[in-house]
Enzyme design. Structure first.
Site, PDB file in Angstrom:
ATOM      1  N   TYR A 105       0.880  -1.171   0.000  1.00 23.36           N
ATOM      2  CA  TYR A 105       0.000   0.000   0.000  1.00 23.36           C
ATOM      3  C   TYR A 105       0.916   1.218   0.000  1.00 23.36           C
ATOM      4  O   TYR A 105       1.437   1.629   1.028  1.00 23.36           O
ATOM      5  CB  TYR A 105      -0.912  -0.030   1.222  1.00 23.36           C
ATOM      6  CG  TYR A 105      -1.811   1.166   1.372  1.00 23.36           C
ATOM      7  CD1 TYR A 105      -2.432   1.736   0.265  1.00 23.36           C
ATOM      8  CD2 TYR A 105      -2.069   1.711   2.624  1.00 23.36           C
ATOM      9  CE1 TYR A 105      -3.268   2.830   0.404  1.00 23.36           C
ATOM     10  CE2 TYR A 105      -2.907   2.808   2.773  1.00 23.36           C
ATOM     11  CZ  TYR A 105      -3.510   3.365   1.670  1.00 23.36           C
ATOM     12  OH  TYR A 105      -4.332   4.453   1.806  1.00 23.36           O
ATOM     13  N   ASP A 144      -2.219  -1.316  -4.067  1.00 23.67           N
ATOM     14  CA  ASP A 144      -2.611   0.058  -4.352  1.00 23.67           C
ATOM     15  C   ASP A 144      -1.316   0.862  -4.425  1.00 23.67           C
ATOM     16  O   ASP A 144      -0.740   1.211  -3.398  1.00 23.67           O
ATOM     17  CB  ASP A 144      -3.531   0.568  -3.236  1.00 23.67           C
ATOM     18  CG  ASP A 144      -3.910   2.029  -3.404  1.00 23.67           C
ATOM     19  OD1 ASP A 144      -3.435   2.668  -4.371  1.00 23.67           O
ATOM     20  OD2 ASP A 144      -4.671   2.544  -2.560  1.00 23.67           O
ATOM     21  N   ASN A 146      -1.004   3.804  -5.804  1.00 22.95           N
ATOM     22  CA  ASN A 146      -1.304   5.238  -5.668  1.00 22.95           C
ATOM     23  C   ASN A 146      -0.680   6.098  -6.758  1.00 22.95           C
ATOM     24  O   ASN A 146      -0.180   7.196  -6.502  1.00 22.95           O
ATOM     25  CB  ASN A 146      -0.895   5.738  -4.268  1.00 22.95           C
ATOM     26  CG  ASN A 146      -2.101   5.883  -3.357  1.00 22.95           C
ATOM     27  OD1 ASN A 146      -3.154   6.352  -3.773  1.00 22.95           O
ATOM     28  ND2 ASN A 146      -1.952   5.460  -2.109  1.00 22.95           N
ATOM     29  N   ASP A 241     -14.141   1.540  -1.955  1.00 22.64           N
ATOM     30  CA  ASP A 241     -14.008   2.530  -3.024  1.00 22.64           C
ATOM     31  C   ASP A 241     -13.052   2.057  -4.110  1.00 22.64           C
ATOM     32  O   ASP A 241     -12.935   2.701  -5.161  1.00 22.64           O
ATOM     33  CB  ASP A 241     -13.596   3.899  -2.479  1.00 22.64           C
ATOM     34  CG  ASP A 241     -12.371   3.858  -1.589  1.00 22.64           C
ATOM     35  OD1 ASP A 241     -11.933   2.754  -1.200  1.00 22.64           O
ATOM     36  OD2 ASP A 241     -11.838   4.937  -1.260  1.00 22.64           O
TER      37      ASP A 241
END
Length: 252
Positions: A105, A144, A146, A241
């Site tokens: 993450y 993720d 990002n 989400d």
């Protein structure tokens, strides 16, 4: 083999929804989770047949990663071997005979890019860590990350230019990483596919309008490319989400 990666935006919260049912239906060999937002002892998750590994953030209710796998690893490593970054529960590495599996993450640069310098320093340390692994055996990285790499990876690139996740610096860092011998598996199979995303803001009915970003990835060492069979973004799976992303491979 089936690999799944999903930012669940709170594991305890999504378990109260349909997580267990979705988990069973997906029936992955490796199920990687980001943003667990929990500490040890806060959840007793019953997943028969799976080994469970968690990396917790020191800060309560923040970040965190997990891997659930049918295949017991040779070794498990938490963090990226960097004291500056290993207090937020952001990475787990499982070692297998023929590959490493890493879930991460990646830090968000935040509002007004207040964490951009931290994020870019993370990128440098993380890429160094992955390069060291790759020297030993091939790497499968998921999570993720990002960053939306190219303009086709988000709905509104012009209005989001210079926002967290779509700065020139973050995108260039990702390009540099791929150029070190890694493959964005979704783009390997679907180089020109548009309008498919893995994250949508909870604001402004973004998911209903499909105003999203592709920031969840499976990245592999280039030498694994012949073993890849497909990469998918499971946009019909709800509960967070983010939606899950999937990698299918030959037996490794």
């Amino acid at each position: 083999m089936k690999f799944i990666s999903w930012n669940v935006n709170g594991l305890r919260a999504i378990v109260k929804k349909d997580f267990t049912k979705t988990f069973q239906e997906l029936a992955a060999d490796f199920f990687c989770i980001q943003e667990t937002k929990m500490q040890a002892g806060q959840l007793d998750l019953q997943l028969p047949g799976y080994h469970q590994y968690f990396d917790y953030a020191e800060r309560k209710g923040y970040a965190g990663t997990a891997i659930f796998t049918k295949h017991e690893p040779l070794s498990v490593q938490y963090g990226i071997q960097s004291p500056e970054f290993d207090h937020e529960g952001r990475a787990i590495t499982l070692e297998y005979p023929n590959f490493y599996l890493v879930t991460s993450y990646v830090p968000n640069s935040g509002a007004k890019l207040k964490r951009l310098d931290f994020r870019l320093a993370w990128d440098q340390a993380f890429q160094h860590y992955l390069a060291q692994l790759d020297q030993q055996k091939p790497v499968i990285l998921c999570g993720d990350l990002n960053v939306a790499h190219q303009e086709i990876d988000l709905k509104n690139p012009q209005s989001n230019h210079h926002n967290a996740g779509f700065t020139d610096e973050e995108r260039q860092s990702f390009t540099t990483f791929l150029n070190q011998g890694f493959v964005d598996t979704f783009r390997h199979f679907y180089p020109d596919k548009t309008d498919i995303y893995s994250w949508w803001s909870y604001r402004f009915h973004a998911r209903d309008r499909n105003a999203g970003w592709r920031i969840d990835y499976f990245i592999t060492s280039q030498r694994l490319t012949p073993d890849l069979t497909d990469a998918k973004i499971l946009t019909d799976v709800f509960g967070s989400d983010h939606c899950p992303v999937e990698l299918l491979t030959e037996p490794l």
